[in-house]
Design a protein around this motif. Structure first.
Motif, short mmCIF file in Angstrom:
data_model
loop_
_atom_site.label_atom_id
_atom_site.label_comp_id
_atom_site.label_asym_id
_atom_site.label_seq_id
_atom_site.Cartn_x
_atom_site.Cartn_y
_atom_site.Cartn_z
N ASP A 4 46.73 16.98 40.10
CA ASP A 4 47.44 17.65 39.60
C ASP A 4 49.05 17.64 39.32
OD1 ASP A 4 48.81 19.74 38.02
OD2 ASP A 4 45.99 20.65 37.51
N ARG A 5 49.34 16.88 38.38
CA ARG A 5 51.55 16.93 38.94
C ARG A 5 51.89 18.92 39.16
NH1 ARG A 5 50.80 12.77 35.01
NH2 ARG A 5 52.09 10.95 35.89
N LYS A 6 51.11 19.80 38.66
CA LYS A 6 51.70 20.94 38.57
C LYS A 6 52.03 21.00 40.29
CE LYS A 6 52.41 25.50 37.36
NZ LYS A 6 51.00 26.44 36.35
N ASN A 7 50.89 21.22 40.85
CA ASN A 7 50.43 21.68 42.02
C ASN A 7 50.93 20.37 42.72
OD1 ASN A 7 48.38 23.49 40.93
ND2 ASN A 7 47.07 22.01 41.44
N LEU A 8 51.58 19.43 42.75
CA LEU A 8 51.82 17.99 43.47
C LEU A 8 53.54 18.90 43.68
CD1 LEU A 8 51.39 15.66 45.26
CD2 LEU A 8 51.85 14.21 43.28
N LEU A 9 53.96 18.51 42.41
CA LEU A 9 55.47 18.89 42.31
C LEU A 9 55.65 20.46 42.84
CD1 LEU A 9 57.81 18.30 40.96
CD2 LEU A 9 57.70 20.27 39.13
N GLU A 10 54.56 21.43 43.08
CA GLU A 10 54.80 22.83 44.21
C GLU A 10 54.86 22.11 45.65
OE1 GLU A 10 52.67 26.67 44.57
OE2 GLU A 10 50.93 24.72 44.37
N LEU A 11 54.29 21.12 45.83
CA LEU A 11 54.12 20.53 47.03
C LEU A 11 55.12 19.94 47.37
CD1 LEU A 11 52.51 20.58 50.18
CD2 LEU A 11 51.12 18.86 48.90
N TYR A 12 56.17 18.38 46.77
CA TYR A 12 57.18 18.18 47.12
C TYR A 12 58.24 19.33 47.54
CZ TYR A 12 60.60 14.91 45.97
OH TYR A 12 61.98 14.57 46.76
N ASN A 13 57.92 19.95 46.38
CA ASN A 13 59.16 21.16 46.84
C ASN A 13 58.92 21.61 47.73
OD1 ASN A 13 60.14 20.59 44.14
ND2 ASN A 13 59.66 22.41 43.39
N ILE A 29 57.99 20.72 50.38
CA ILE A 29 58.09 20.06 52.01
C ILE A 29 59.38 19.52 52.25
CG2 ILE A 29 57.90 17.78 52.72
CD1 ILE A 29 54.97 17.47 51.97
N THR A 30 59.99 19.45 50.59
CA THR A 30 61.41 18.91 50.96
C THR A 30 62.68 20.24 49.97
OG1 THR A 30 61.60 18.64 48.51
CG2 THR A 30 60.75 16.78 49.94
N GLY A 31 61.77 21.67 50.33
CA GLY A 31 63.44 22.44 49.72
C GLY A 31 63.55 22.54 48.33
N LYS A 32 63.76 21.02 48.02
CA LYS A 32 64.23 20.59 46.21
C LYS A 32 63.14 22.49 45.08
CE LYS A 32 65.75 16.75 47.05
NZ LYS A 32 67.15 16.64 47.12
N ASP A 33 64.84 22.31 43.89
CA ASP A 33 63.37 23.16 43.23
C ASP A 33 62.91 22.47 41.87
OD1 ASP A 33 66.30 22.81 42.84
OD2 ASP A 33 66.81 24.81 42.35
N TYR A 34 62.85 21.72 41.80
CA TYR A 34 61.88 21.04 40.42
C TYR A 34 61.00 21.98 39.72
CZ TYR A 34 64.12 16.83 41.75
OH TYR A 34 65.70 15.75 42.43
N ALA A 35 61.00 21.61 38.35
CA ALA A 35 60.85 22.75 37.16
C ALA A 35 59.57 22.12 36.70
CB ALA A 35 61.28 24.03 37.04
N ASP A 36 60.20 20.37 36.35
CA ASP A 36 59.16 19.54 35.34
C ASP A 36 58.68 19.07 36.20
OD1 ASP A 36 58.06 19.07 32.98
OD2 ASP A 36 60.07 17.47 32.30
#
Length: 208
Positions: free
Chosen positions: A25-34, A36-43
């Motif tokens: 699920d892209r939403k969950n994966l982006l949450e995990l990526y953020n 780990i990396t400290g990023k704050d991507y929302a899309d």
């Protein structure tokens, strides 16, 4: 059908299966990526998922791989100790790069640009492991002398119990997954896997 008795059995690779199911699920994966990396991507649409359906040797399949931010990230889940993951990552990344540059001219004078790789392992097995450690491809070499001509480093994050609490707080999905698998691990010490899974599911639902 009242005339049919259907028995549900537990998938023995449920930890990996649930991990992949959650983070496809892209939403969950982006949450995990953020997290780990400290990023704050929302899309979530910024993610380009390119997980291999069937890798090249021994019908290996990687868990998750995706492109974002000029990086090619490969995430693997492990519930057992596996010192061979750097070599598996090498096989995965080779196949992914081949797909990415399939229309590029590798014999030309212009340099071909490729995304920088990142290799992460999420460990939640019974065996005690450090909270964070680095696995290296060079550790597998039969000759260990001088600086290796080819290296690959993978970061293994232990998500069992109280390990990597800050990371799990930053990613609710990872935290919930870790709690669920921790419960099953605890209950299988005194009951059958099927019963342990049922109890863990009921408790997780009650505890939201």
């Amino acid at each position: 059908n009242t005339n049919t008795t259907e028995t549900l059995t537990v998938n023995r690779t449920f930890k990996s299966t649930v991990f992949i199911m959650l983070f496809e699920d892209r939403k969950n994966l982006l949450e995990l990526y953020n997290a780990i990396t400290g990023k704050d991507y929302a899309d979530p649409e910024l993610l380009e998922i390119n997980t291999l359906e069937n890798a090249i040797y021994m019908t290996m399949k990687n868990d998750l791989s995706f492109l974002i931010d000029g990086r090619l990230s490969l995430y693997e889940h492990q519930s057992t100790k596996n010192p061979n993951l750097p070599l598996r990552f090498l096989l995965y990344i080779s196949r992914l790069y081949s797909k990415i540059i399939r229309d590029a001219n590798l014999y030309g004078e212009k340099i071909v640009q490729i995304p920088a790789p990142e290799f992460i392992i999420f460990y939640n097995g019974k065996e005690k492991m450090p909270e964070r450690q680095t696995l290296k491809l060079s550790d597998m070499y039969t000759v260990k002398k001088g600086k290796p001509k080819l290296e690959l480093e993978a970061t293994m994050l232990n998500i069992s119990g109280s390990n990597n609490r800050k990371l799990k707080e930053a990613c609710r999905t990872l935290k919930d997954y870790a709690i669920y698998t921790d419960k099953i691990r605890m209950y299988t010490e005194s009951m059958e896997l099927q019963e342990a899974v049922d109890r863990a599911i009921d408790e997780c639902i009650r505890e939201n």
